[in-house]
Design an enzyme around this catalytic site. Structure first.
Site, PDB file in Angstrom:
ATOM      1  CD  GLN A 114       6.454  -7.768  -4.607  1.00  0.00           C
ATOM      2  OE1 GLN A 114       6.185  -6.586  -4.451  1.00  0.00           O
ATOM      3  NE2 GLN A 114       5.828  -8.720  -3.957  1.00  0.00           N
ATOM      4  CE  LYS A 117       7.450  -7.725  -0.356  1.00  0.00           C
ATOM      5  NZ  LYS A 117       6.324  -6.757  -0.495  1.00  0.00           N
ATOM      6  CE  LYS A 129       4.651  -2.723  -5.681  1.00  0.00           C
ATOM      7  NZ  LYS A 129       4.371  -3.539  -4.488  1.00  0.00           N
ATOM      8  CG  ASP A 169       1.815  -1.312  -3.521  1.00  0.00           C
ATOM      9  OD1 ASP A 169       2.383  -2.216  -2.889  1.00  0.00           O
ATOM     10  OD2 ASP A 169       2.114  -0.105  -3.345  1.00  0.00           O
ATOM     11  CB  THR A 213      -0.582  -7.490   3.319  1.00  0.00           C
ATOM     12  OG1 THR A 213      -0.779  -7.870   1.956  1.00  0.00           O
ATOM     13  CG2 THR A 213       0.790  -6.889   3.492  1.00  0.00           C
ATOM     14  CG  ASN A 244      -5.387  -4.440   1.790  1.00  0.00           C
ATOM     15  OD1 ASN A 244      -4.313  -5.028   1.960  1.00  0.00           O
ATOM     16  ND2 ASN A 244      -6.522  -5.087   1.668  1.00  0.00           N
ATOM     17  CB  SER A 383      -0.701 -12.871  -4.890  1.00  0.00           C
ATOM     18  OG  SER A 383      -1.345 -11.642  -4.649  1.00  0.00           O
TER      19      SER A 383
HETATM   20  P1  NDP Z   1      -3.731   1.613   0.534  1.00  0.00           P
HETATM   21  O1  NDP Z   1      -3.799   2.516  -0.634  1.00  0.00           O
HETATM   22  O2  NDP Z   1      -4.865   0.716   0.827  1.00  0.00           O
HETATM   23  O3  NDP Z   1      -3.437   2.463   1.858  1.00  0.00           O
HETATM   24  C1  NDP Z   1      -2.310   3.268   1.943  1.00  0.00           C
HETATM   25  C2  NDP Z   1      -2.337   3.988   3.276  1.00  0.00           C
HETATM   26  O4  NDP Z   1      -1.082   4.609   3.478  1.00  0.00           O
HETATM   27  C3  NDP Z   1      -3.378   5.102   3.321  1.00  0.00           C
HETATM   28  O5  NDP Z   1      -3.830   5.263   4.634  1.00  0.00           O
HETATM   29  C4  NDP Z   1      -2.570   6.306   2.854  1.00  0.00           C
HETATM   30  O6  NDP Z   1      -3.077   7.559   3.299  1.00  0.00           O
HETATM   31  C5  NDP Z   1      -1.227   6.032   3.493  1.00  0.00           C
HETATM   32  N1  NDP Z   1      -0.200   6.665   2.678  1.00  0.00           N
HETATM   33  C6  NDP Z   1       0.093   6.375   1.386  1.00  0.00           C
HETATM   34  N2  NDP Z   1       1.067   7.169   0.916  1.00  0.00           N
HETATM   35  C7  NDP Z   1       1.370   7.986   1.937  1.00  0.00           C
HETATM   36  C8  NDP Z   1       2.318   9.029   2.074  1.00  0.00           C
HETATM   37  N3  NDP Z   1       3.124   9.405   1.062  1.00  0.00           N
HETATM   38  N4  NDP Z   1       2.375   9.639   3.290  1.00  0.00           N
HETATM   39  C9  NDP Z   1       1.556   9.261   4.312  1.00  0.00           C
HETATM   40  N5  NDP Z   1       0.653   8.281   4.234  1.00  0.00           N
HETATM   41  C10 NDP Z   1       0.565   7.659   3.070  1.00  0.00           C
HETATM   42  O7  NDP Z   1      -2.374   0.772   0.335  1.00  0.00           O
HETATM   43  P2  NDP Z   1      -1.937  -0.589   1.048  1.00  0.00           P
HETATM   44  O8  NDP Z   1      -2.493  -0.670   2.414  1.00  0.00           O
HETATM   45  O9  NDP Z   1      -2.189  -1.683   0.091  1.00  0.00           O
HETATM   46  O10 NDP Z   1      -0.350  -0.406   1.106  1.00  0.00           O
HETATM   47  C11 NDP Z   1       0.311   0.131   2.248  1.00  0.00           C
HETATM   48  C12 NDP Z   1       1.779  -0.277   2.230  1.00  0.00           C
HETATM   49  O11 NDP Z   1       1.863  -1.713   2.270  1.00  0.00           O
HETATM   50  C13 NDP Z   1       2.567   0.124   0.986  1.00  0.00           C
HETATM   51  O12 NDP Z   1       3.903   0.393   1.364  1.00  0.00           O
HETATM   52  C14 NDP Z   1       2.531  -1.128   0.113  1.00  0.00           C
HETATM   53  O13 NDP Z   1       3.615  -1.157  -0.788  1.00  0.00           O
HETATM   54  C15 NDP Z   1       2.658  -2.182   1.199  1.00  0.00           C
HETATM   55  N6  NDP Z   1       2.222  -3.527   0.838  1.00  0.00           N
HETATM   56  C16 NDP Z   1       0.955  -3.751   0.366  1.00  0.00           C
HETATM   57  C17 NDP Z   1       0.540  -5.038   0.074  1.00  0.00           C
HETATM   58  C18 NDP Z   1      -0.842  -5.342  -0.367  1.00  0.00           C
HETATM   59  O14 NDP Z   1      -1.159  -6.533  -0.507  1.00  0.00           O
HETATM   60  N7  NDP Z   1      -1.711  -4.370  -0.562  1.00  0.00           N
HETATM   61  C19 NDP Z   1       1.462  -6.181   0.219  1.00  0.00           C
HETATM   62  C20 NDP Z   1       2.735  -5.846   0.794  1.00  0.00           C
HETATM   63  C21 NDP Z   1       3.088  -4.558   1.070  1.00  0.00           C
HETATM   64  P3  NDP Z   1      -3.794   8.549   2.246  1.00  0.00           P
HETATM   65  O15 NDP Z   1      -5.101   7.888   1.914  1.00  0.00           O
HETATM   66  O16 NDP Z   1      -3.917   9.825   2.975  1.00  0.00           O
HETATM   67  O17 NDP Z   1      -2.880   8.620   1.060  1.00  0.00           O
HETATM   68  O1  2IT Z   2       4.268  -5.276  -2.068  1.00  0.00           O
HETATM   69  C1  2IT Z   2       3.609  -6.320  -2.250  1.00  0.00           C
HETATM   70  O2  2IT Z   2       4.056  -7.427  -1.909  1.00  0.00           O
HETATM   71  C2  2IT Z   2       2.287  -6.212  -2.865  1.00  0.00           C
HETATM   72  N1  2IT Z   2       1.838  -5.105  -3.118  1.00  0.00           N
HETATM   73  C3  2IT Z   2       1.517  -7.453  -3.204  1.00  0.00           C
HETATM   74  C4  2IT Z   2       2.010  -8.067  -4.486  1.00  0.00           C
HETATM   75  C5  2IT Z   2       1.189  -9.203  -5.030  1.00  0.00           C
HETATM   76  O3  2IT Z   2       1.518  -9.609  -6.159  1.00  0.00           O
HETATM   77  O4  2IT Z   2       0.271  -9.689  -4.380  1.00  0.00           O
END
Ligand code: NDP
Ligand code: 2IT
Length: 451
Positions: A114, A117, A129, A169, A213, A244, A383
């Site tokens: 982070q 980034k 984080k 997250d 994202t 998300n 953000s």
């Molecule tokens: P969500 O909780 O909305 O979705 C996560 C998704 O990933 C779900 O479909 C989940 O499936 C799957 N998943 C999570 N853990 C696992 C695992 N161990 N094995 C297989 N599938 C898994 O999270 P986000 O969409 O917010 O985050 C997804 C990724 O993006 C993460 O790596 C996060 O750090 C990254 N990220 C998120 C940001 C944000 O703004 N939200 C910004 C930048 C990066 P299930 O429901 O079955 O667990």
């Molecule tokens: O991994 C990421 O960049 C996030 N989960 C978003 C962080 C934020 O502060 O919006």
């Protein structure tokens, strides 16, 4: 794995020694140090004042107990973390993750990533984080609320709009942000909107933050494709996850004329050759909070579900792969399969989803590869735009906000590409992102004295 320059090897050895049992953190540090050999060869002063060692050591780490009462009246205990990694560029900024796999090493790797980034966004935000080993799956709204309130009862003393600003997250979306902000407001008796981001529009959120994202990663991949004179039009795309990031990646790819034919969750993946029906996916995942197999069941003909023990979403032939679930979800073997199926670009929506072996396979095959710390920076950048709107008590239109996001992603792309070129590795976005992010943080730290 590639090699670390011998001058930097002692730094890596020390990181592994003092953070034992934290393989994800070691992996993230290793990748950055691999890139820094070229920096210290050109600018040896970055080795002075133990700058690199300081950047690898979080400024502060908080670990605390979260007791809460479940619907049956039983007391449950979870463990929560906030790793405040680096505040040279601004208040600590980064999401909270609720997932049973969370431990201090995972939060540390995420906080480390982070930091770079956030630097790449060019905005005034440091890196942090947090998260908990709490599992939101199957919990009632009441349980989620009581957990979030208990967590914030402890965490609030470490936060502040000028101190540390969490967001969402994995497992933390609009509902959880609302409960956490509500408790922060009660405890402090302050309407400090800029203390957390990802808020709903009704109480100080930003338009386009929910989408940011996934949209941002799509903009980044589009910029990479354009360097080869092509774009998303008519391309087959596979996205992992269905949360998300995945949902809004699918939305933007479709609007750019791409066809997303598969997505997944931890139970398996669905293939829909006609293109994923986004409204149905949002209904199944966002509203009903069900498993991805329900999508295939509801869609019927032309759609099928494969469970996780029978294969991976990366087995589906595609032109572009956009991993958007979790760390190390794309192995060297998966990368071999993708390359065999002639993938041309990979954009990491998740944090560190590709293993080092997978990255090596993509780079050897000259696949366009966008590392998460650059490609998924649109979320945290928006953000920071939310914080700007809160500070000025303003609210921008969706179009204004998305335009800012698009410009930021274009700038990050161009910065990574130019930096890779400057350091003798044209097209290597991993190197470009690591060096450009590092240099911005390191230069600020140098000016602040030995802190
Ligand atoms: P969500 O909780 O909305 O979705 C996560 C998704 O990933 C779900 O479909 C989940 O499936 C799957 N998943 C999570 N853990 C696992 C695992 N161990 N094995 C297989 N599938 C898994 O999270 P986000 O969409 O917010 O985050 C997804 C990724 O993006 C993460 O790596 C996060 O750090 C990254 N990220 C998120 C940001 C944000 O703004 N939200 C910004 C930048 C990066 P299930 O429901 O079955 O667990
Ligand atoms: O991994 C990421 O960049 C996030 N989960 C978003 C962080 C934020 O502060 O919006």
């Amino acid at each position: 794995m590639n090699c670390i320059d011998e001058k930097l090897q002692p730094i890596f050895s020390e990181v592994t020694r003092r953070n034992c049992g934290e393989p994800e953190f070691h992996q993230a540090v290793h990748e950055v140090l691999e890139s820094l050999g070229r920096v210290v060869a050109k600018h040896p002063h970055f080795l002075d004042q133990a700058l690199i060692e300081r950047i690898c050591e979080p400024e502060r780490q908080v670990i605390f107990r979260v007791p809460w009462v479940d619907d049956s009246g039983k007391v449950q205990i979870n463990r929560a973390f906030r790793v405040q990694f680096n505040s040279a560029l601004g208040p600590y900024k980064g999401g909270m993750r609720f997932h049973p796999s969370v431990n201090v090493g995972i939060i540390k790797f995420l906080g480390f990533e982070q930091t770079f980034k956030n630097a790449l966004t060019g905005m005034p935000i440091g890196g942090g984080k947090g998260g908990s080993d709490f599992d939101p799956k199957g919990k009632s709204d009441g349980e989620i609320m009581r957990f979030c309130q208990s967590l914030m009862t402890e965490l609030h003393r470490h936060l502040g709009e000028y101190t540390d600003v969490p967001a969402g997250d994995i497992g933390v979306g609009g509902r959880e942000i609302g409960y956490m902000f509500g408790q922060y407001k009660r405890l402090t008796n302050r309407y400090e909107a800029g203390v957390i981001t990802g808020k709903a529009l009704a109480y100080g959120g930003s338009r386009a933050r929910t989408e940011a994202t996934g949209y941002g990663n799509t903009y980044f991949v589009q910029a990479m494709l354009q360097t080869k004179g092509t774009d998303f039009e008519g391309k087959k795309v596979v996205v992992s996850g269905s949360g998300n990031v995945a949902i809004y990646t699918i939305e933007k790819v479709q609007s750019f004329g791409g066809k997303v034919i598969a997505c997944s969750d931890s139970s398996g993946y669905v293939v829909d050759e006609g293109g994923i029906d986004l409204e149905l996916l949002k209904e199944v995942k966002d509203v009903r909070r069900e498993r991805i197999s329900e999508y295939a069941k509801a869609k019927g003909v032309g759609t099928y579900f494969i469970s996780a023990d029978k294969g991976s979403v990366w087995d589906v032939p595609c032109d572009v792969a956009m991993p958007s679930a979790t760390q190390n979800e794309l192995s060297g073997k998966d990368a071999d399969t993708l390359v065999k199926n002639r993938v041309i670009a990979v954009g990491e929506g998740a944090n560190m989803p590709s293993t080092p072996e997978a990255i090596q396979v993509f780079q050897t095959a000259e696949v366009l590869f966008a590392p998460g710390k650059a490609a998924n920076a649109g979320g945290v950048a928006t953000s920071a735009l939310e914080m700007q709107q809160n500070a000025s008590r303003d609210s921008w239109t969706f179009e204004q906000t998305e335009e800012r996001l698009a410009t930021i992603m274009r700038n990050i792309h161009d910065t990574c590409a130019a930096t890779a070129e400057e350091y003798g590795a044209p097209g290597n976005y991993v190197l470009g992102a690591n060096i450009a992010g590092f240099v911005r943080v390191a230069e600020a730290m140098q000016m602040l004295g030995v802190i």
